[in-house]
Each structure stands twice: as structure tokens, then as C-alpha cells.
Design an enzyme around this catalytic site. Sequence first.
Site, mmCIF file in Angstrom:
data_model
loop_
_atom_site.group_PDB
_atom_site.id
_atom_site.type_symbol
_atom_site.label_atom_id
_atom_site.label_comp_id
_atom_site.label_asym_id
_atom_site.label_seq_id
_atom_site.Cartn_x
_atom_site.Cartn_y
_atom_site.Cartn_z
ATOM 1 N NE ARG A 1 -4.021 -1.835 -0.066
ATOM 2 C CZ ARG A 1 -3.988 -2.787 -0.988
ATOM 3 N NH1 ARG A 1 -2.959 -2.828 -1.834
ATOM 4 N NH2 ARG A 1 -4.934 -3.689 -1.080
ATOM 5 C CD GLU B 1 -2.342 3.702 -6.717
ATOM 6 O OE1 GLU B 1 -3.305 3.071 -7.213
ATOM 7 O OE2 GLU B 1 -1.436 3.156 -6.068
ATOM 8 C CG HIS C 1 -2.524 -0.335 -7.945
ATOM 9 N ND1 HIS C 1 -3.012 0.446 -6.930
ATOM 10 C CD2 HIS C 1 -2.719 -1.625 -7.544
ATOM 11 C CE1 HIS C 1 -3.489 -0.330 -5.953
ATOM 12 N NE2 HIS C 1 -3.316 -1.598 -6.322
ATOM 13 C CB SER D 1 2.012 -5.798 -8.488
ATOM 14 O OG SER D 1 1.015 -5.476 -7.539
#
Length: 311
Positions: free
Chosen positions: A226, A255, A274, A276
Site C-alpha cells: 500500500r 493514484e 498498480h 502487480s
Amino acid sequence: MTTVRILLLEYDHATYAELLRAAAPELQLVPGAQAGSEQASACPIWLGQPDLLLPLLRQGLRPAWLQSTWAGITPLLGRDLPRDYRLSRAVGIFGQPMAEYVLTYLLAHRRRLLARLASQVEQRWDNQAPPSLRGCRVLIVGAGDIGSEVARLLAPFGVELRGIAREPRPIAPFAEVHGLDAVTTQAAWADCLVNLLPDTPATCDLYDAPLFARMRGEALFINCGRGVAVVEADLVAALRSGLLAGAVIDVCREEPLPPGHPFWDAPRLLLTGHSSAPTEPAALVALFLDNLQRYRDGQPLRGEVDFVRGY
């Protein structure tokens, strides 16, 4: 079997609906995008992503059980939101893609992939010998479901594995697992530190200037947990002063990352947007159907959230 009304609120609604109808045609799916408060309140079960379900909770509506399609459920934990319902997060489906992500960037770092690309652009021959993964010291902060899967994928490469969990305990395949209070000490040991922690009060601003100062100059920092865990200015300062060899950042406090943010041009920092471990709808539907049976049987749900702990 009794018909169950399920509120489905997902950007990828069509895919989820198709998978659910194929696997469990007896379920009655209510499209969340078209549902008013009356229809939502008539659905005892909600399935979807937290950001889209949040407005319904803010209206004072709540299900008997909500299955999140995300691993993170932070939007649903606000102090002003109801907590008198069962909430489960997505678990058991992100380990493989997250492990692939970590392996990709750890190998890229050890093999100096970006440095070699820069050398090619400059038409400069680079024959510097890279170190093997064998013996690389990897600290996985967040040695739970996903962290253990990452460790299992890395183990055959001969890396040395240590983990950080809420409290010290044996977890395979880690050689050692320490409590969260030992993260700074263990960071000094690592050649690569991977953050996989959830967003909780205990993990906010965990990675700060004192911690980065303890890390090895050749170390790689990977954050795919996070964004709030990292003091962003401190990370940029550590990279600029050479305290870290590099950083791979998948998650940020804001984001999409806004123009002008220091991460865009920080030295040796790679942004991965973001990406992954995206939710795979088929895997999530399988989890949901398993939890649905558990819910009907009055059993604990996989990934059931403790509202006090926040995960």
C-alpha cells in the site's frame, strides 16, 4: 436450492455475470449499476469492488455479507460506515501474479536490465558481470498468504528468505519470521525489501528516513503493498543521496500519480502503475462460490475481515 439475490457491482460486470451464470445459474444477479437503494437493500449479498459499493454503505444500506473483489478493503473501513455485516476480501488468488511481479523486477535489478538498456542507447559496451540470485537476501514484509507465495517462488533460486509478520512465528519457506517491530533491524540485512503489508494504522509511514538510512546501499526496495506505508519524500531523498540502489513502486498515496510528483523523475525509481496483481475474474468467482457455500453453512469465510484489525 433457494434462489439468492446478489448485488453485483463491478466495472467488469459482464465478465463476472457470465462466469457466475455458467457456474451457478440458480443465483439471481442484480446489476449494481442499475440498482436503486430499494433493490440494493433487497439483496442480502453484495459482490463487487469497494469503491463502487462505498456510496451504498454511505446511504446507510448494508448487506448481510459483502465479498470484495479487491484484496484491499480500506474504503469500507471509514469510521462513519456501518460494520454490522460480514465482510470478506479477496484472498488466495494474488500469490502467483505477485510472485511473478517480484521475481521480474528482482531479476531485472540483479541483471542490471535498465542500466544495460541505457548503455545500448549510448552505444556503450557493458560487460559488467551481474550477481546471481543465489544468496540474495530477500526480506518480505507481510509474510501472509501472498508473501508466502512470493517466497515459495523465490526459494528454488537459492535466495535467503526472511519475513515480517504481526508477531514472530514459523512460516514456510522463510528461514526466519520476525515481528513488525523488527522491520528496521531486518531492513539492514536485506539485499531486497518487498513490502506487502495492508493499510492499517500500524503500517502507515512505516518506511521513513531512519529506515532507509539503515538499508544497504546496494539494496532494492519494492512496494506492492500500500502506498501509505511509504513516506514518499523520504524515499526520494534516499534515492538521490545513494542510500538505496533502486526502488520499484507499484502503489502510491495518490493514484493516478499526478503530474509533477517527485516519483516521476526520481533517480533509479521505476513506476508500474498498480499492475502487480490484478484480480482474475475466474479465480475471484471460484473464491466467491466457495465462500457462498461457507456462508450458507454458517462457517467462517475465507478472507473474512476483522473490522478492528482492518483486514
